[in-house]
Design a protein around this motif. Structure first.
Motif, PDB file in Angstrom:
ATOM      1  N   VAL A  34      37.273  10.515  20.340  1.00 42.94           N
ATOM      2  CA  VAL A  34      37.890   9.134  19.792  1.00 42.94           C
ATOM      3  C   VAL A  34      38.780   8.805  21.121  1.00 42.94           C
ATOM      4  CG1 VAL A  34      39.783   8.086  18.474  1.00 42.94           C
ATOM      5  CG2 VAL A  34      37.900   9.431  17.543  1.00 42.94           C
ATOM      6  N   TRP A  35      39.484   9.875  21.682  1.00 44.29           N
ATOM      7  CA  TRP A  35      40.399   9.397  22.891  1.00 44.29           C
ATOM      8  C   TRP A  35      39.433   8.875  24.106  1.00 44.29           C
ATOM      9  CZ3 TRP A  35      45.616   9.346  23.334  1.00 44.29           C
ATOM     10  CH2 TRP A  35      46.252   9.707  22.141  1.00 44.29           C
ATOM     11  N   PHE A  36      38.436   9.502  24.364  1.00 43.32           N
ATOM     12  CA  PHE A  36      37.550   8.926  25.399  1.00 43.32           C
ATOM     13  C   PHE A  36      36.923   7.793  25.195  1.00 43.32           C
ATOM     14  CE2 PHE A  36      37.862  13.767  26.332  1.00 43.32           C
ATOM     15  CZ  PHE A  36      38.258  13.491  27.918  1.00 43.32           C
ATOM     16  N   VAL A  37      36.677   7.352  24.036  1.00 42.17           N
ATOM     17  CA  VAL A  37      36.029   6.120  23.553  1.00 42.17           C
ATOM     18  C   VAL A  37      37.424   5.050  23.788  1.00 42.17           C
ATOM     19  CG1 VAL A  37      35.409   4.569  21.635  1.00 42.17           C
ATOM     20  CG2 VAL A  37      34.327   6.805  22.054  1.00 42.17           C
ATOM     21  N   ALA A  38      38.486   5.542  23.552  1.00 41.10           N
ATOM     22  CA  ALA A  38      39.711   4.470  23.571  1.00 41.10           C
ATOM     23  C   ALA A  38      39.857   4.450  25.108  1.00 41.10           C
ATOM     24  CB  ALA A  38      40.774   5.021  22.945  1.00 41.10           C
ATOM     25  N   ALA A  39      39.919   5.368  25.858  1.00 42.55           N
ATOM     26  CA  ALA A  39      39.954   5.062  27.487  1.00 42.55           C
ATOM     27  C   ALA A  39      39.088   4.264  28.056  1.00 42.55           C
ATOM     28  CB  ALA A  39      39.893   6.445  27.937  1.00 42.55           C
ATOM     29  N   ALA A  40      37.644   4.410  27.428  1.00 39.91           N
ATOM     30  CA  ALA A  40      36.633   3.359  27.910  1.00 39.91           C
ATOM     31  C   ALA A  40      36.749   2.127  27.620  1.00 39.91           C
ATOM     32  CB  ALA A  40      35.058   3.704  27.446  1.00 39.91           C
ATOM     33  N   GLU A  41      37.205   1.723  26.376  1.00 38.46           N
ATOM     34  CA  GLU A  41      37.514   0.402  25.831  1.00 38.46           C
ATOM     35  C   GLU A  41      38.800  -0.081  26.768  1.00 38.46           C
ATOM     36  OE1 GLU A  41      36.689  -1.637  23.268  1.00 38.46           O
ATOM     37  OE2 GLU A  41      35.040  -0.246  22.830  1.00 38.46           O
ATOM     38  N   ALA A  42      39.766   0.446  27.094  1.00 37.77           N
ATOM     39  CA  ALA A  42      40.883   0.110  28.019  1.00 37.77           C
ATOM     40  C   ALA A  42      40.587   0.283  29.593  1.00 37.77           C
ATOM     41  CB  ALA A  42      42.149   1.126  27.622  1.00 37.77           C
ATOM     42  N   GLY A  43      39.309   0.631  29.854  1.00 38.69           N
ATOM     43  CA  GLY A  43      38.904   0.672  31.330  1.00 38.69           C
ATOM     44  C   GLY A  43      39.591   1.824  32.058  1.00 38.69           C
ATOM     45  N   ILE A  44      39.972   2.726  31.559  1.00 41.20           N
ATOM     46  CA  ILE A  44      40.679   3.832  32.269  1.00 41.20           C
ATOM     47  C   ILE A  44      40.028   5.030  31.887  1.00 41.20           C
ATOM     48  CG2 ILE A  44      42.972   2.929  32.519  1.00 41.20           C
ATOM     49  CD1 ILE A  44      43.832   4.405  30.205  1.00 41.20           C
ATOM     50  N   ALA A  45      38.612   5.078  31.639  1.00 38.91           N
ATOM     51  CA  ALA A  45      37.663   6.225  31.155  1.00 38.91           C
ATOM     52  C   ALA A  45      37.862   7.335  32.567  1.00 38.91           C
ATOM     53  CB  ALA A  45      36.338   5.994  30.844  1.00 38.91           C
ATOM     54  N   ALA A  46      37.749   6.831  33.721  1.00 39.95           N
ATOM     55  CA  ALA A  46      37.759   7.756  34.884  1.00 39.95           C
ATOM     56  C   ALA A  46      39.234   8.307  34.940  1.00 39.95           C
ATOM     57  CB  ALA A  46      37.224   7.077  36.129  1.00 39.95           C
ATOM     58  N   GLU A  47      40.195   7.767  34.697  1.00 37.55           N
ATOM     59  CA  GLU A  47      41.588   8.369  34.908  1.00 37.55           C
ATOM     60  C   GLU A  47      41.721   9.216  34.028  1.00 37.55           C
ATOM     61  OE1 GLU A  47      41.558   4.447  37.045  1.00 37.55           O
ATOM     62  OE2 GLU A  47      40.871   5.231  35.049  1.00 37.55           O
ATOM     63  N   LEU A  48      41.249   8.912  32.714  1.00 37.98           N
ATOM     64  CA  LEU A  48      41.373  10.162  31.543  1.00 37.98           C
ATOM     65  C   LEU A  48      40.601  11.610  31.902  1.00 37.98           C
ATOM     66  CD1 LEU A  48      43.112  10.801  29.208  1.00 37.98           C
ATOM     67  CD2 LEU A  48      41.309   9.860  27.759  1.00 37.98           C
ATOM     68  N   GLU A  49      39.342  11.125  32.406  1.00 40.69           N
ATOM     69  CA  GLU A  49      38.409  12.401  32.385  1.00 40.69           C
ATOM     70  C   GLU A  49      39.151  12.981  33.912  1.00 40.69           C
ATOM     71  OE1 GLU A  49      34.366  12.559  32.659  1.00 40.69           O
ATOM     72  OE2 GLU A  49      34.181  11.159  30.907  1.00 40.69           O
ATOM     73  N   ALA A  50      39.750  12.304  34.982  1.00 41.97           N
ATOM     74  CA  ALA A  50      40.214  13.149  35.985  1.00 41.97           C
ATOM     75  C   ALA A  50      41.341  13.939  35.802  1.00 41.97           C
ATOM     76  CB  ALA A  50      40.699  11.753  37.193  1.00 41.97           C
ATOM     77  N   LEU A  51      42.089  13.238  34.768  1.00 47.77           N
ATOM     78  CA  LEU A  51      43.345  14.092  34.495  1.00 47.77           C
ATOM     79  C   LEU A  51      43.191  15.472  33.367  1.00 47.77           C
ATOM     80  CD1 LEU A  51      46.470  14.316  33.613  1.00 47.77           C
ATOM     81  CD2 LEU A  51      46.083  12.871  31.672  1.00 47.77           C
ATOM     82  N   ALA A  52      41.962  15.351  32.522  1.00 48.32           N
ATOM     83  CA  ALA A  52      41.511  16.620  31.888  1.00 48.32           C
ATOM     84  C   ALA A  52      40.823  17.388  33.061  1.00 48.32           C
ATOM     85  CB  ALA A  52      40.371  16.263  30.990  1.00 48.32           C
ATOM     86  N   LEU A  53      40.026  17.085  33.902  1.00 45.94           N
ATOM     87  CA  LEU A  53      39.589  17.730  35.105  1.00 45.94           C
ATOM     88  C   LEU A  53      40.466  18.315  35.941  1.00 45.94           C
ATOM     89  CD1 LEU A  53      36.961  18.662  36.325  1.00 45.94           C
ATOM     90  CD2 LEU A  53      36.762  16.421  37.627  1.00 45.94           C
ATOM     91  N   HIS A  54      41.547  17.565  36.436  1.00 42.09           N
ATOM     92  CA  HIS A  54      42.692  18.231  37.221  1.00 42.09           C
ATOM     93  C   HIS A  54      43.456  19.502  36.590  1.00 42.09           C
ATOM     94  CE1 HIS A  54      46.662  18.609  39.117  1.00 42.09           C
ATOM     95  NE2 HIS A  54      46.219  17.930  40.326  1.00 42.09           N
ATOM     96  N   GLN A  55      43.637  19.278  35.247  1.00 44.07           N
ATOM     97  CA  GLN A  55      44.408  20.394  34.445  1.00 44.07           C
ATOM     98  C   GLN A  55      43.027  21.483  34.409  1.00 44.07           C
ATOM     99  OE1 GLN A  55      46.588  19.695  31.175  1.00 44.07           O
ATOM    100  NE2 GLN A  55      47.354  17.693  31.802  1.00 44.07           N
ATOM    101  N   ALA A  56      42.013  21.332  34.390  1.00 38.37           N
ATOM    102  CA  ALA A  56      41.093  22.691  34.091  1.00 38.37           C
ATOM    103  C   ALA A  56      40.946  23.259  35.310  1.00 38.37           C
ATOM    104  CB  ALA A  56      39.681  21.974  33.794  1.00 38.37           C
ATOM    105  N   LEU A  57      40.762  22.676  36.556  1.00 38.55           N
ATOM    106  CA  LEU A  57      40.757  23.102  37.828  1.00 38.55           C
ATOM    107  C   LEU A  57      41.997  23.936  38.104  1.00 38.55           C
ATOM    108  CD1 LEU A  57      38.972  20.574  39.835  1.00 38.55           C
ATOM    109  CD2 LEU A  57      37.759  22.596  38.739  1.00 38.55           C
TER     110      LEU A  57
END
Length: 364
Positions: free
Chosen positions: A53-76
């Motif tokens: 749901v959160w990633f769908v919301a990010a896509a709707e808001a035009g910030i999908a890449a930013e949200l994925e990047a945030l999760a990716l940064h923390q994982a790395l």
């Protein structure tokens, strides 16, 4: 103006306070060794809404890449804390892999050894050549490439052929109840053979029952993941001793190729006359715990019926001999499961005639 649809969470505050996004790590188990081979990093968000749901919301808001990047940064950032001899799987949507935010997040760790970049999108990719160049660049930095939901459609097979991933995650739709569905097992075997041709390892995702684990151990799948093996946790949790014991027992049975032990499937057991929870098959027990009957369902009509135990065998029984005995039963009972017991009469599980036939053909 940025916004999201009614009912979707506003994920823009996460970008201002990244600490609100946390990670959970679910173990990936090597079935051959009964040990943890790696972990998958899973994003967790405030409130009750799930990650999708959160990633769908990010896509709707035009910030999908930013949200994925945030999760990716923390994982790395968690890679240095990985236990020895394990890897970490991080999720990336293929259409966002080449975006600046995602590339910047990946750049925070130039050395990507022990990192598996899992491509998770469920829609066809427009430019497979560009995606191949991006994944090749990640491989050059030490990363492995995984493809999610393999076997879910033609586009997934296209991506497997074009990207040549090192890890192929079997679609959950093929894993659920595969032990009771020969068609699902046949499809899983086909995907596994395809993965082997491109030198990829297959991972059965969403393993939730001992019967599913037994089926994929018998199939020779090297990796598995699911709630049966370990739930997501905030740390790199070790494998529970009882889970390790279960995995090793199933793999040991699968290695006994000449005996029926490798084909043994768990079965629910209940006292005769007791209400059975769930769908058949189930084993009905007598007063002294002996197998008294089978609760089955007709594959054509789904009608539930009770059948006698027409054949019992020991786990060391030969596959061909057991199949011959099963097929010489009365026609009304020929295709019913065979009950497997130890020398004391304790029920170990059941054998499906379809599995006996398949094993007999392989051993010719």
């Amino acid at each position: 103006m940025l916004g999201t649809r009614i009912g979707l969470p506003d994920c823009r505050p996460l970008l201002a306070d990244p600490a609100d996004l946390t990670l959970a790590f679910q173990p990936i188990v090597g079935l051959e060794t009964g040990t943890i081979a790696g972990y998958e990093a899973l994003a967790r968000f405030p409130g009750s809404a799930g990650p999708d749901v959160w990633f769908v919301a990010a896509a709707e808001a035009g910030i999908a890449a930013e949200l994925e990047a945030l999760a990716l940064h923390q994982a790395l950032a968690a890679v240095p804390a990985l236990p020895d001899d394990t890897f970490l799987t991080v999720n990336v949507s293929p259409h966002l892999l080449g975006t600046t935010p995602v590339q910047n997040a990946l750049a925070t760790r130039p050395d990507l050894h022990r990192v598996v970049v899992e491509l998770t999108e469920h829609t066809p990719v427009d430019d497979l050549a560009a995606l191949r160049r991006q994944t090749d660049a990640l491989r050059a930095r030490g990363a492995l490439i995984a493809l999610d939901d393999a076997g879910s459609g033609y586009s997934g097979l296209q991506q497997m052929a074009a990207l040549r991933p090192q890890l192929v995650k079997l679609d959950r739709a093929l894993v659920a109840d595969a032990d009771a569905d020969p068609v699902r097992m046949a499809l899983a075997e086909m995907v596994g053979e395809f993965a082997g041709r491109i030198d990829a390892w297959m991972l059965a995702e969403g393993v939730e029952t001992a019967a599913e684990l037994a089926a994929f151990a018998q199939l020779g799948v090297p990796l598995a993941q699911g709630w049966l093996l370990g739930r997501p946790a905030p740390t790199f949790a070790p494998l529970a001793p009882e889970v390790a014991q279960l995995v090793r027992a199933q793999v040991a049975r699968a290695r006994l190729t000449e005996s029926v032990a490798s084909l043994l499937r768990p079965v629910r057991q209940c006292a005769h006359g007791e209400d059975v929870v769930g769908v058949p098959p189930a084993l009905l027990l007598g007063l002294h715990g002996e197998p008294a009957g089978l609760l089955l369902s007709d594959p054509r009509t789904a009608e539930v019926y009770t059948a006698p135990v027409s054949l019992r065998v020991h786990p060391s029984s030969d596959v061909h001999e057991t199949l011959q005995r099963a097929m010489t039963r009365a026609s009304a009972h020929r295709w019913e499961p065979v009950v497997c017991t130890d020398l004391t009469g304790h029920v170990l599980g059941i054998l499906r005639v379809e599995d006996l036939i398949a094993a007999a053909r392989k051993s010719r």
